[in-house]
Scaffold this motif. Structure first.
Motif, short mmCIF file in Angstrom:
data_model
loop_
_atom_site.label_atom_id
_atom_site.label_comp_id
_atom_site.label_asym_id
_atom_site.label_seq_id
_atom_site.Cartn_x
_atom_site.Cartn_y
_atom_site.Cartn_z
N MET A 1 -66.78 97.83 21.48
CA MET A 1 -67.30 98.44 20.31
C MET A 1 -66.13 98.00 19.15
SD MET A 1 -70.36 98.90 19.11
CE MET A 1 -71.45 99.92 18.54
N CYS A 2 -65.15 98.16 19.44
CA CYS A 2 -64.02 98.02 18.53
C CYS A 2 -63.77 96.39 18.14
CB CYS A 2 -62.65 98.64 18.97
SG CYS A 2 -62.69 100.32 18.84
N LEU A 3 -63.93 95.83 19.11
CA LEU A 3 -63.71 94.28 18.95
C LEU A 3 -65.00 93.55 17.74
CD1 LEU A 3 -62.09 91.77 19.82
CD2 LEU A 3 -63.81 91.54 21.60
N LEU A 4 -66.28 94.29 18.39
CA LEU A 4 -67.42 93.89 17.45
C LEU A 4 -66.91 94.24 16.02
CD1 LEU A 4 -70.20 94.23 20.05
CD2 LEU A 4 -69.26 92.28 19.32
N SER A 5 -66.60 95.65 15.94
CA SER A 5 -66.50 96.05 14.72
C SER A 5 -65.52 95.31 13.86
CB SER A 5 -66.00 97.46 14.81
OG SER A 5 -67.06 98.31 15.26
N GLY A 6 -64.36 95.01 14.62
CA GLY A 6 -63.46 94.13 13.92
C GLY A 6 -63.80 92.70 13.45
N VAL A 7 -64.80 92.36 14.28
CA VAL A 7 -65.19 91.00 13.83
C VAL A 7 -66.05 91.31 12.55
CG1 VAL A 7 -66.60 89.16 14.68
CG2 VAL A 7 -64.97 89.82 16.00
N GLY A 8 -66.86 92.30 12.65
CA GLY A 8 -68.02 92.48 11.45
C GLY A 8 -66.98 92.95 10.15
N VAL A 9 -66.20 93.54 10.31
CA VAL A 9 -65.11 93.95 9.03
C VAL A 9 -64.33 92.46 8.69
CG1 VAL A 9 -63.22 95.13 8.13
CG2 VAL A 9 -64.94 96.56 9.61
N LEU A 10 -64.02 91.72 9.80
CA LEU A 10 -63.32 90.69 9.07
C LEU A 10 -64.33 89.57 8.44
CD1 LEU A 10 -61.12 88.57 9.01
CD2 LEU A 10 -61.83 87.78 11.36
N ALA A 11 -65.68 89.71 8.98
CA ALA A 11 -66.69 88.73 8.34
C ALA A 11 -67.08 89.27 6.71
CB ALA A 11 -67.92 88.77 9.09
N LEU A 12 -67.09 90.68 6.71
CA LEU A 12 -67.45 91.21 5.74
C LEU A 12 -66.30 90.83 4.44
CD1 LEU A 12 -69.37 93.04 3.85
CD2 LEU A 12 -67.88 95.09 4.87
N GLY A 13 -65.02 91.27 5.12
CA GLY A 13 -63.94 90.85 4.14
C GLY A 13 -64.02 89.68 3.73
N ILE A 14 -63.97 88.53 4.59
CA ILE A 14 -64.18 87.21 4.15
C ILE A 14 -65.27 86.79 3.12
CG2 ILE A 14 -64.53 84.92 4.81
CD1 ILE A 14 -62.99 85.66 7.59
N LYS A 15 -66.31 87.28 3.21
CA LYS A 15 -67.56 87.17 2.38
C LYS A 15 -67.43 87.81 1.22
CE LYS A 15 -72.53 87.74 2.08
NZ LYS A 15 -73.74 88.44 2.81
N ALA A 16 -66.65 88.94 1.21
CA ALA A 16 -66.42 89.54 -0.11
C ALA A 16 -65.03 89.31 -0.87
CB ALA A 16 -66.40 90.94 0.20
N GLY A 17 -64.33 88.60 -0.13
CA GLY A 17 -63.12 88.11 -0.64
C GLY A 17 -61.98 89.29 -0.91
N ALA A 18 -62.13 90.23 0.21
CA ALA A 18 -61.40 91.48 0.20
C ALA A 18 -60.29 91.52 1.20
CB ALA A 18 -62.26 92.69 0.48
N PRO A 19 -59.02 91.26 0.74
CA PRO A 19 -57.68 91.08 1.46
C PRO A 19 -57.82 92.49 2.40
CG PRO A 19 -57.36 90.58 -0.51
CD PRO A 19 -58.76 91.04 -0.74
N LEU A 20 -58.13 93.42 1.72
CA LEU A 20 -58.00 94.88 2.26
C LEU A 20 -58.86 95.00 3.87
CD1 LEU A 20 -56.51 97.47 2.09
CD2 LEU A 20 -58.78 98.40 0.92
#
Length: 126
Positions: A1-20
């Motif tokens: 689950m952590c791995l999938l969450s990490g992928v989801g947060v990375l995709a959201l960060g890339i889409k939103a342009g949020a380095p954090l």
């Protein structure tokens, strides 16, 4: 689950342009990969005498990160509004992570059991 969450947060960060978000996705990606590795090689983990100690202080460091980020990123700017800014924002989020990584390396050198050769017969049978 952590791995999938990490992928989801990375995709959201890339889409939103949020380095954090992109930076913090590494926590989920690393934790998920580490959990899968431990699951695959559980005999090796069982052969380590104090494996639970490493897990315990790693979790304590994670809780320390969360506590310090909560204070530095949320509480401190409200307490001292004059020092709020972009540099403080990123330092508040990434500073505790960097300090915890350094602490983990130092603590691992002292307490993490050294890797052994083959797992004992009892652990292989399980």
């Amino acid at each position: 689950m952590c791995l999938l969450s990490g992928v989801g947060v990375l995709a959201l960060g890339i889409k939103a342009g949020a380095p954090l978000l992109m930076g913090f996705s590494a926590i989920g990606l690393f934790t998920g990969q580490d959990m899968l590795r431990k699951r695959r090689h559980r005999e090796r983990l069982a052969a380590q005498p104090r494996w639970w100690l490493v897990e315990h202080y790693s979790a304590m460091l994670g809780n320390g990160i969360a506590t310090h980020i909560a204070f530095l990123a949320i509480g401190l700017p409200r307490l001292l509004p004059a020092i709020d800014g972009a540099a403080l924002h990123y330092a508040a989020w990434f500073g505790p992570v960097v300090v915890a990584i350094i602490a983990k390396v130092v603590i691992d050198r002292r307490w993490k059991p050294k890797a052994r050769g083959a797992a004992p017969e009892m652990a292989r049978a399980a």
